[in-house]
Design a protein around this motif. Sequence first.
Motif, short mmCIF file in Angstrom:
data_model
loop_
_atom_site.label_atom_id
_atom_site.label_comp_id
_atom_site.label_asym_id
_atom_site.label_seq_id
_atom_site.Cartn_x
_atom_site.Cartn_y
_atom_site.Cartn_z
N THR A 194 17.67 21.71 11.66
CA THR A 194 17.61 21.63 10.20
C THR A 194 16.58 20.57 9.84
O THR A 194 16.48 19.53 10.49
CB THR A 194 18.97 21.27 9.59
OG1 THR A 194 19.29 19.91 9.90
CG2 THR A 194 20.08 22.18 10.12
N VAL A 236 26.97 21.51 7.30
CA VAL A 236 26.52 21.96 8.62
C VAL A 236 27.61 21.74 9.65
O VAL A 236 27.82 22.58 10.54
CB VAL A 236 25.21 21.24 9.01
CG1 VAL A 236 24.74 21.71 10.39
CG2 VAL A 236 24.12 21.50 7.99
N ASP A 273 18.99 26.02 2.29
CA ASP A 273 19.52 24.71 1.94
C ASP A 273 20.75 24.44 2.78
O ASP A 273 21.66 25.28 2.87
CB ASP A 273 19.89 24.70 0.45
CG ASP A 273 20.14 23.30 -0.08
OD1 ASP A 273 20.88 22.53 0.56
OD2 ASP A 273 19.60 22.98 -1.16
N VAL A 274 20.79 23.27 3.41
CA VAL A 274 21.92 22.94 4.29
C VAL A 274 23.23 22.78 3.53
O VAL A 274 24.29 22.69 4.14
CB VAL A 274 21.64 21.67 5.11
CG1 VAL A 274 20.54 21.91 6.12
CG2 VAL A 274 21.32 20.48 4.20
N ILE A 291 22.75 22.43 17.92
CA ILE A 291 22.32 22.09 16.56
C ILE A 291 21.74 20.67 16.56
O ILE A 291 22.38 19.73 17.05
CB ILE A 291 23.49 22.15 15.56
CG1 ILE A 291 24.07 23.57 15.50
CG2 ILE A 291 23.05 21.69 14.17
CD1 ILE A 291 25.35 23.66 14.69
N LEU A 297 19.09 25.27 16.70
CA LEU A 297 18.82 25.18 15.27
C LEU A 297 18.38 23.76 14.95
O LEU A 297 19.08 22.80 15.31
CB LEU A 297 20.06 25.51 14.45
CG LEU A 297 19.94 25.25 12.94
CD1 LEU A 297 18.91 26.16 12.30
CD2 LEU A 297 21.30 25.40 12.24
N LEU A 329 15.69 25.67 9.93
CA LEU A 329 16.22 25.87 8.58
C LEU A 329 15.71 24.74 7.72
O LEU A 329 16.00 23.57 7.98
CB LEU A 329 17.75 25.88 8.60
CG LEU A 329 18.45 25.99 7.24
CD1 LEU A 329 18.16 27.35 6.60
CD2 LEU A 329 19.95 25.78 7.37
N ASP A 330 14.95 25.08 6.69
CA ASP A 330 14.34 24.04 5.86
C ASP A 330 14.06 24.60 4.47
O ASP A 330 13.81 25.80 4.32
CB ASP A 330 13.03 23.55 6.49
CG ASP A 330 12.70 22.11 6.13
OD1 ASP A 330 12.88 21.74 4.95
OD2 ASP A 330 12.25 21.35 7.01
N HIS A 358 20.70 18.27 13.60
CA HIS A 358 20.75 18.18 12.14
C HIS A 358 19.89 17.02 11.67
O HIS A 358 20.26 15.85 11.78
CB HIS A 358 22.20 18.00 11.68
CG HIS A 358 22.34 17.86 10.20
ND1 HIS A 358 21.66 18.65 9.30
CD2 HIS A 358 23.07 16.99 9.44
CE1 HIS A 358 21.97 18.29 8.06
NE2 HIS A 358 22.82 17.28 8.13
N VAL A 394 24.19 28.74 6.17
CA VAL A 394 24.13 28.06 7.47
C VAL A 394 24.91 28.85 8.51
O VAL A 394 24.46 29.04 9.64
CB VAL A 394 24.66 26.62 7.35
CG1 VAL A 394 24.62 25.93 8.72
CG2 VAL A 394 23.84 25.81 6.35
N ALA A 409 17.96 17.53 8.50
CA ALA A 409 17.68 17.72 7.07
C ALA A 409 18.28 16.58 6.27
O ALA A 409 19.48 16.28 6.38
CB ALA A 409 18.26 19.05 6.61
#
Length: 331
Positions: free
Chosen positions: A13, A111, A62-63, A81, A11, A37-38, A83, A69, A85
Amino acid sequence: MNGEWRERVCLVTGGAGFIGAHLCEQLLALGARVVVLDRHRPRRSYFIMQGLNDRVDFVFGDVRELQAVRWVLEQHAVDTIFHLAAQPLIPLGNVIPLETLSVNALGTYTVLEAARQTAGIEAFVYASSGAYYGDSLNDAALVEEQSPTAAANVYAPSIIAADTAVRAYARTFKLPTLACRFLNVYGAGDLNFSRLVPRAVRNLMLESPYHFGARDDGRSKLEFVNVRDLARGLVRAAEVLHTRPCTRGEAINLGSGYPVSLQTLTRLLSRSYDGQEREPCFCGEPAAQPLIRYLDIRKAERLLAWRPEIELQEGLMETLAWYRRFWPQLR
């Protein structure tokens, strides 16, 4: 192809952003399955222009939404993951400080909590920032162990909160986390033309005056790391987390390891563009003492066996080539 990554589900973000897109590109090249995820997916972006959208599983979200999530992690059986974002723009952070804190700090906590509540998470790599250290006027590389100092913006406190949480989750819950700190990133596909390298490229492409505003007098010395080197460092961080639990909860600098003055960098860009010597105009008030910020990367060399491979001039030439290729679509 690295056999380890063929079995991974990652994932990312913020994966449609500048750094995120390059990270996705490298993970896909290694054979990993990538979920992004964005909240945004701009048509004019490296992510779209390089065709990455068709090669990942994209989820709008949205994180800061815990259940969303968690759903992504469980639905896609994510094990790694990255991260990324964030609201990363310092001037914008001073305009929308609460939103900046919410996305950067609360988003990271969310997250982390989703990862803690999901089985099978083997690595959590956080794209932190050298803003963690605050401002510096000393000609000394910033080391991971030093405490934050006062900052002149509200972006830095949001990063300090997130970075601290990432490391705390490793100590408190044994979550396999690692925080990677970096400063100025440049390379193909950065379309934020308020940043130095894209601004210089736009001036050159449009044959505009070679002006860089009043935020600096040009004597500040900063380090610049190529986005492909940085993405490779993030991948390497995850690989180490997969195999060496002793690295959990660490903070590691990923950078060039040396500073360059803004005047020197913009002159180098001009020569790299067409061989011409342009005098950059930095209209800021002359500083009593120029800012100097660069990272000590010995820990990355020791724990990750990583160091940057792309020399500055090589990276700038590569960056200019990308803008030349796509400029008709960017105007």
